[in-house]
Design an enzyme around this catalytic site. Structure first.
Site, PDB file in Angstrom:
ATOM      1  N   GLY A 222       0.547  -1.398   0.128  1.00 47.70           N
ATOM      2  CA  GLY A 222      -0.149  -0.131   0.101  1.00 47.70           C
ATOM      3  C   GLY A 222       0.569   0.553   0.006  1.00 47.70           C
ATOM      4  O   GLY A 222       1.701   1.304  -0.537  1.00 47.70           O
ATOM      5  N   ALA A 223       0.051   2.500   0.479  1.00 51.93           N
ATOM      6  CA  ALA A 223       1.425   3.266   0.915  1.00 51.93           C
ATOM      7  C   ALA A 223       2.648   3.251   0.944  1.00 51.93           C
ATOM      8  O   ALA A 223       3.442   4.444   1.531  1.00 51.93           O
ATOM      9  CB  ALA A 223       1.032   4.461   1.379  1.00 51.93           C
ATOM     10  N   GLY A 251      -2.583  -2.863  -7.401  1.00 54.22           N
ATOM     11  CA  GLY A 251      -1.535  -3.952  -7.170  1.00 54.22           C
ATOM     12  C   GLY A 251      -1.749  -5.168  -8.293  1.00 54.22           C
ATOM     13  O   GLY A 251      -0.687  -5.426  -8.546  1.00 54.22           O
ATOM     14  N   ASP A 252      -2.663  -4.687  -8.951  1.00 57.55           N
ATOM     15  CA  ASP A 252      -2.713  -5.801 -10.325  1.00 57.55           C
ATOM     16  C   ASP A 252      -2.002  -4.039 -11.683  1.00 57.55           C
ATOM     17  O   ASP A 252      -1.056  -5.318 -12.417  1.00 57.55           O
ATOM     18  CB  ASP A 252      -4.629  -5.721 -10.494  1.00 57.55           C
ATOM     19  CG  ASP A 252      -5.491  -6.029 -10.219  1.00 57.55           C
ATOM     20  OD1 ASP A 252      -4.648  -6.944  -9.283  1.00 57.55           O
ATOM     21  OD2 ASP A 252      -6.174  -5.439 -10.381  1.00 57.55           O
TER      22      ASP A 252
END
Length: 315
Positions: A222-223, A251-252
């Protein structure tokens, strides 16, 4: 060419609202409908970048036909397997601060014959593929070992496999040594059976998954950025993001960038970070095009700050 496999694809409708008030009548400021499913999104990100891709997926009912049409409009070749059930439709509600509420349908239950037909379709089309990306949850009717069987068949044919799944299907597939797996922080924690609070915790979890069979681990945090743990060691990458608009498919997009850049090494990690950072700044599950990328903002290092606490610790 990169072939993607999405056993449980979807139509994804995203509404942007000023605020999500439970029980109220909400008026969306914008809405959009996109092809959905993790492998589908990888193909969409690849196509947006001008890369050749083929999407293998089960398709059922009007929703399946609509999904195939949307993919075709994006220039993606589709190898569909007809199924009796209806392709699922999902809903996402996005708020201005980046908070996303998702309602994902279960999807159709595939028969044993349909499950085998999907495996055969991949085998019929993987000739010439540089990578096969197997992505997402398994629909009802597919055993947890389905991905493991696909990895084994692909490796016998000499094709590299990237796997983005979780739970029992990931555990079962590890014994077949997928070339790269792409968990997020929550999936990493689930795979090793303990919470992750720091980057060091995430590195240790990724190393354990390599011990279990994964040849490389690309972890989306994530961040906090992304980790690549492989035979060459551990590298950490990140890029600043001005504002998060939607993290659907980020994420893809990262996996697409990684594979398009060769699927190994620091340059591929940097491409993954650039794609992920661009994706979260776009609406819905829109995939980034080259104009959206800022490779100069990406920083990759092998000096991983192991004590850094994760912004969103994984339970």
């Amino acid at each position: 060419m990169i072939l993607t496999v999405t056993p449980n694809p979807s139509l994804d409708r995203t509404y942007e609202v000023p605020a999500l008030d439970r029980g109220a009548v909400l008026r969306a400021t914008t809405d959009r409908i996109d092809p959905g499913g993790k492998g589908v999104n990888v193909s969409r990100a690849l196509a947006a970048g001008g890369h050749r891709t083929l999407a293998v997926l089960p398709l059922g009912g009007p929703a399946g036909a609509a999904l195939a049409g949307l993919l075709g409009a994006e220039g993606i070749e589709v190898a569909g397997v007809p199924v009796a059930g209806q392709t699922r439709s999902n809903i996402s509600v996005a708020e201005p601060d980046g908070t996303l509420t998702k309602v994902n349908a279960a999807g159709p239950e595939l028969t044993a014959e349909e499950a085998e037909a999907l495996l055969r379709k991949v085998g019929e089309r993987w000739a010439g593929a540089d990578w096969i990306a197997c992505c997402g949850s398994l629909p009802r009717g597919l055993a947890p070992e389905w991905y493991a069987e696909l990895v084994a068949r692909a490796h016998r044919a000499g094709t590299r496999i990237a796997l983005d799944t979780s739970g029992p299907s990931l555990t079962a597939a590890l014994r077949e040594r997928p070339d790269v797996i792409k968990p997020n922080a929550e999936e990493l924690a689930q795979a090793v059976g303990r919470p992750l609070a720091t980057l060091g915790d995430a590195v240790k979890a990724a190393e354990e998954l390599r011990d279990c069979g994964a040849r490389a681990v690309l972890a989306s945090l994530g961040a906090d950025g992304q980790l690549l743990v492989d035979e060459d060691g551990t590298h950490f990458g990140g890029a600043p993001v001005a504002a998060v608009r939607s993290n659907v498919g980020a994420g893809d997009a990262s996996l697409a960038g990684f594979l398009a850049a060769g699927g190994t090494g620091v340059a591929a990690l940097a491409a993954a970070v650039a794609h992920g950072a661009a994706a979260v700044q776009l609406p819905g599950s829109l995939m980034p095009a080259p104009k959206d990328l800022d490779p100069s903002a990406v920083r990759v290092t092998d000096a991983v700050p192991l004590d850094r606490e994760l912004t969103e610790p994984a339970p």
